[in-house]
Write a protein that holds these residues in place. Structure first.
Motif, PDB file in Angstrom:
ATOM      1  N   THR A  25       0.831  -1.199   0.000  1.00 11.17           N
ATOM      2  CA  THR A  25       0.000   0.000   0.000  1.00 11.17           C
ATOM      3  C   THR A  25       0.869   1.253   0.000  1.00 11.17           C
ATOM      4  OG1 THR A  25      -1.754  -1.172   1.165  1.00 11.17           O
ATOM      5  CG2 THR A  25      -1.822   1.231   1.247  1.00 11.17           C
ATOM      6  N   ALA A  26       1.928   1.253   0.807  1.00 13.04           N
ATOM      7  CA  ALA A  26       2.838   2.399   0.861  1.00 13.04           C
ATOM      8  C   ALA A  26       3.523   2.605  -0.479  1.00 13.04           C
ATOM      9  CB  ALA A  26       3.872   2.207   1.965  1.00 13.04           C
ATOM     10  N   ARG A  27       3.965   1.519  -1.096  1.00 21.01           N
ATOM     11  CA  ARG A  27       4.635   1.617  -2.408  1.00 21.01           C
ATOM     12  C   ARG A  27       3.662   2.130  -3.463  1.00 21.01           C
ATOM     13  NH1 ARG A  27       8.273   3.289  -5.370  1.00 21.01           N
ATOM     14  NH2 ARG A  27       8.849   2.021  -7.135  1.00 21.01           N
ATOM     15  N   LEU A  28       2.431   1.658  -3.421  1.00 20.76           N
ATOM     16  CA  LEU A  28       1.408   2.124  -4.359  1.00 20.76           C
ATOM     17  C   LEU A  28       1.175   3.618  -4.185  1.00 20.76           C
ATOM     18  CD1 LEU A  28      -0.712   1.570  -6.521  1.00 20.76           C
ATOM     19  CD2 LEU A  28      -2.286   0.899  -4.704  1.00 20.76           C
ATOM     20  N   LYS A  29       1.120   4.084  -2.950  1.00 19.54           N
ATOM     21  CA  LYS A  29       0.935   5.509  -2.676  1.00 19.54           C
ATOM     22  C   LYS A  29       2.107   6.311  -3.226  1.00 19.54           C
ATOM     23  CE  LYS A  29      -1.250   8.979  -1.005  1.00 19.54           C
ATOM     24  NZ  LYS A  29      -2.450   9.459  -1.659  1.00 19.54           N
ATOM     25  N   GLN A  30       3.331   5.798  -3.046  1.00 24.20           N
ATOM     26  CA  GLN A  30       4.512   6.465  -3.597  1.00 24.20           C
ATOM     27  C   GLN A  30       4.410   6.574  -5.121  1.00 24.20           C
ATOM     28  OE1 GLN A  30       7.700   3.987  -2.179  1.00 24.20           O
ATOM     29  NE2 GLN A  30       8.050   5.251  -0.357  1.00 24.20           N
ATOM     30  N   MET A  31       3.947   5.513  -5.752  1.00 24.31           N
ATOM     31  CA  MET A  31       3.806   5.519  -7.205  1.00 24.31           C
ATOM     32  C   MET A  31       2.733   6.507  -7.641  1.00 24.31           C
ATOM     33  SD  MET A  31       4.244   1.440  -7.904  1.00 24.31           S
ATOM     34  CE  MET A  31       4.095   1.515  -9.667  1.00 24.31           C
ATOM     35  N   GLU A  32       1.647   6.602  -6.876  1.00 24.62           N
ATOM     36  CA  GLU A  32       0.596   7.566  -7.194  1.00 24.62           C
ATOM     37  C   GLU A  32       1.113   8.997  -7.086  1.00 24.62           C
ATOM     38  OE1 GLU A  32      -2.506   6.570  -4.437  1.00 24.62           O
ATOM     39  OE2 GLU A  32      -3.318   4.984  -5.710  1.00 24.62           O
ATOM     40  N   VAL A  33       1.892   9.267  -6.040  1.00 29.46           N
ATOM     41  CA  VAL A  33       2.472  10.601  -5.859  1.00 29.46           C
ATOM     42  C   VAL A  33       3.432  10.913  -7.007  1.00 29.46           C
ATOM     43  CG1 VAL A  33       4.013  11.967  -4.382  1.00 29.46           C
ATOM     44  CG2 VAL A  33       2.153  10.645  -3.360  1.00 29.46           C
ATOM     45  N   ALA A  34       4.250   9.944  -7.386  1.00 26.23           N
ATOM     46  CA  ALA A  34       5.184  10.143  -8.494  1.00 26.23           C
ATOM     47  C   ALA A  34       4.436  10.389  -9.799  1.00 26.23           C
ATOM     48  CB  ALA A  34       6.116   8.938  -8.633  1.00 26.23           C
ATOM     49  N   LEU A  35       3.362   9.664 -10.008  1.00 22.83           N
ATOM     50  CA  LEU A  35       2.557   9.853 -11.213  1.00 22.83           C
ATOM     51  C   LEU A  35       1.924  11.237 -11.225  1.00 22.83           C
ATOM     52  CD1 LEU A  35       1.385   8.679 -13.807  1.00 22.83           C
ATOM     53  CD2 LEU A  35      -0.483   7.731 -12.449  1.00 22.83           C
ATOM     54  N   ASP A  36       1.407  11.676 -10.081  1.00 24.44           N
ATOM     55  CA  ASP A  36       0.834  13.018  -9.985  1.00 24.44           C
ATOM     56  C   ASP A  36       1.892  14.078 -10.280  1.00 24.44           C
ATOM     57  OD1 ASP A  36      -1.641  11.984  -9.345  1.00 24.44           O
ATOM     58  OD2 ASP A  36      -1.464  12.355  -7.187  1.00 24.44           O
ATOM     59  N   ALA A  37       3.087  13.897  -9.727  1.00 25.59           N
ATOM     60  CA  ALA A  37       4.177  14.851  -9.966  1.00 25.59           C
ATOM     61  C   ALA A  37       4.556  14.875 -11.439  1.00 25.59           C
ATOM     62  CB  ALA A  37       5.389  14.489  -9.109  1.00 25.59           C
ATOM     63  N   ALA A  38       4.592  13.718 -12.067  1.00 29.87           N
ATOM     64  CA  ALA A  38       4.915  13.655 -13.496  1.00 29.87           C
ATOM     65  C   ALA A  38       3.838  14.356 -14.324  1.00 29.87           C
ATOM     66  CB  ALA A  38       5.067  12.201 -13.940  1.00 29.87           C
ATOM     67  N   GLU A  39       2.588  14.190 -13.944  1.00 30.12           N
ATOM     68  CA  GLU A  39       1.488  14.835 -14.668  1.00 30.12           C
ATOM     69  C   GLU A  39       1.578  16.354 -14.524  1.00 30.12           C
ATOM     70  OE1 GLU A  39      -1.667  15.406 -17.087  1.00 30.12           O
ATOM     71  OE2 GLU A  39      -0.674  13.494 -16.727  1.00 30.12           O
ATOM     72  N   ILE A  40       1.891  16.817 -13.315  1.00 30.84           N
ATOM     73  CA  ILE A  40       2.047  18.263 -13.102  1.00 30.84           C
ATOM     74  C   ILE A  40       3.231  18.786 -13.914  1.00 30.84           C
ATOM     75  CG2 ILE A  40       2.690  19.992 -11.368  1.00 30.84           C
ATOM     76  CD1 ILE A  40       0.986  18.322  -9.363  1.00 30.84           C
ATOM     77  N   GLY A  41       4.316  18.026 -13.933  1.00 35.06           N
ATOM     78  CA  GLY A  41       5.482  18.406 -14.739  1.00 35.06           C
ATOM     79  C   GLY A  41       5.136  18.489 -16.213  1.00 35.06           C
ATOM     80  N   LYS A  42       4.353  17.539 -16.690  1.00 35.40           N
ATOM     81  CA  LYS A  42       3.932  17.537 -18.089  1.00 35.40           C
ATOM     82  C   LYS A  42       3.072  18.765 -18.388  1.00 35.40           C
ATOM     83  CE  LYS A  42       1.023  15.025 -21.323  1.00 35.40           C
ATOM     84  NZ  LYS A  42      -0.105  14.143 -21.401  1.00 35.40           N
ATOM     85  N   GLN A  43       2.142  19.059 -17.490  1.00 35.15           N
ATOM     86  CA  GLN A  43       1.278  20.226 -17.688  1.00 35.15           C
ATOM     87  C   GLN A  43       2.090  21.513 -17.694  1.00 35.15           C
ATOM     88  OE1 GLN A  43      -1.605  19.818 -14.554  1.00 35.15           O
ATOM     89  NE2 GLN A  43      -2.771  18.233 -15.624  1.00 35.15           N
ATOM     90  N   ASN A  44       3.066  21.609 -16.797  1.00 38.46           N
ATOM     91  CA  ASN A  44       3.927  22.796 -16.768  1.00 38.46           C
ATOM     92  C   ASN A  44       4.724  22.929 -18.058  1.00 38.46           C
ATOM     93  OD1 ASN A  44       3.073  23.558 -14.224  1.00 38.46           O
ATOM     94  ND2 ASN A  44       4.788  22.611 -13.165  1.00 38.46           N
ATOM     95  N   ALA A  45       5.261  21.822 -18.543  1.00 41.14           N
ATOM     96  CA  ALA A  45       6.038  21.846 -19.784  1.00 41.14           C
ATOM     97  C   ALA A  45       5.159  22.251 -20.964  1.00 41.14           C
ATOM     98  CB  ALA A  45       6.672  20.477 -20.040  1.00 41.14           C
ATOM     99  N   GLU A  46       3.938  21.750 -20.995  1.00 40.49           N
ATOM    100  CA  GLU A  46       3.022  22.127 -22.073  1.00 40.49           C
ATOM    101  C   GLU A  46       2.682  23.610 -22.006  1.00 40.49           C
ATOM    102  OE1 GLU A  46      -0.174  19.378 -21.397  1.00 40.49           O
ATOM    103  OE2 GLU A  46       0.696  17.843 -22.689  1.00 40.49           O
ATOM    104  N   ALA A  47       2.471  24.127 -20.797  1.00 46.58           N
ATOM    105  CA  ALA A  47       2.158  25.552 -20.640  1.00 46.58           C
ATOM    106  C   ALA A  47       3.350  26.405 -21.066  1.00 46.58           C
ATOM    107  CB  ALA A  47       1.779  25.851 -19.191  1.00 46.58           C
ATOM    108  N   GLU A  48       4.551  25.993 -20.677  1.00 43.34           N
ATOM    109  CA  GLU A  48       5.746  26.735 -21.075  1.00 43.34           C
ATOM    110  C   GLU A  48       5.936  26.701 -22.589  1.00 43.34           C
ATOM    111  OE1 GLU A  48       9.222  25.524 -18.902  1.00 43.34           O
ATOM    112  OE2 GLU A  48       8.244  25.861 -16.977  1.00 43.34           O
ATOM    113  N   ALA A  49       5.666  25.572 -23.207  1.00 41.57           N
ATOM    114  CA  ALA A  49       5.784  25.466 -24.657  1.00 41.57           C
ATOM    115  C   ALA A  49       4.776  26.391 -25.346  1.00 41.57           C
ATOM    116  CB  ALA A  49       5.565  24.022 -25.108  1.00 41.57           C
ATOM    117  N   GLU A  50       3.575  26.463 -24.808  1.00 40.42           N
ATOM    118  CA  GLU A  50       2.547  27.347 -25.379  1.00 40.42           C
ATOM    119  C   GLU A  50       2.968  28.807 -25.230  1.00 40.42           C
ATOM    120  OE1 GLU A  50      -0.691  28.133 -27.587  1.00 40.42           O
ATOM    121  OE2 GLU A  50       0.008  26.122 -27.092  1.00 40.42           O
ATOM    122  N   LEU A  51       3.519  29.165 -24.081  1.00 36.87           N
ATOM    123  CA  LEU A  51       3.997  30.533 -23.882  1.00 36.87           C
ATOM    124  C   LEU A  51       5.137  30.859 -24.840  1.00 36.87           C
ATOM    125  CD1 LEU A  51       3.963  30.843 -19.978  1.00 36.87           C
ATOM    126  CD2 LEU A  51       2.474  32.019 -21.604  1.00 36.87           C
ATOM    127  N   ALA A  52       6.047  29.920 -25.030  1.00 40.97           N
ATOM    128  CA  ALA A  52       7.161  30.128 -25.960  1.00 40.97           C
ATOM    129  C   ALA A  52       6.635  30.304 -27.384  1.00 40.97           C
ATOM    130  CB  ALA A  52       8.137  28.964 -25.892  1.00 40.97           C
TER     131      ALA A  52
END
Length: 77
Positions: A25-52
């Motif tokens: 359960t703890a490992r699954l939670k860690q993976m969920e947090v990592a996935l959320d962080a990756a999704e936020i990173g992707k969204q930030n990169a897409e926003a930066e690309a749009e601004l550029a």
């Protein structure tokens, strides 16, 4: 005495199983947090690309304006 050992081993297996479930359960939670962080990173990169992209369009427009001003200036010489 054998009965007591059987209960002991059964309890131990239940405890180990519960610990293992907690670890999973703890490992699954860690993976969920990592996935959320990756999704936020992707969204930030897409926003930066749009601004550029928008900035590049503004710069292109500015260049066209400067080219127009230069051509008008040259024709007045």
């Amino acid at each position: 005495m054998s009965f007591d050992l059987d209960i002991f081993y059964q309890c131990r297996e239940v405890i180990y199983g519960t610990q293992k479930e907690g670890e999973i359960t703890a490992r699954l939670k860690q993976m969920e947090v990592a996935l959320d962080a990756a999704e936020i990173g992707k969204q930030n990169a897409e926003a930066e690309a749009e601004l550029a992209k928008d900035k590049a369009e503004v710069l292109k427009s500015e260049i066209k304006g400067i080219e127009l001003m230069v051509s008008v200036y040259i024709t007045t010489l």
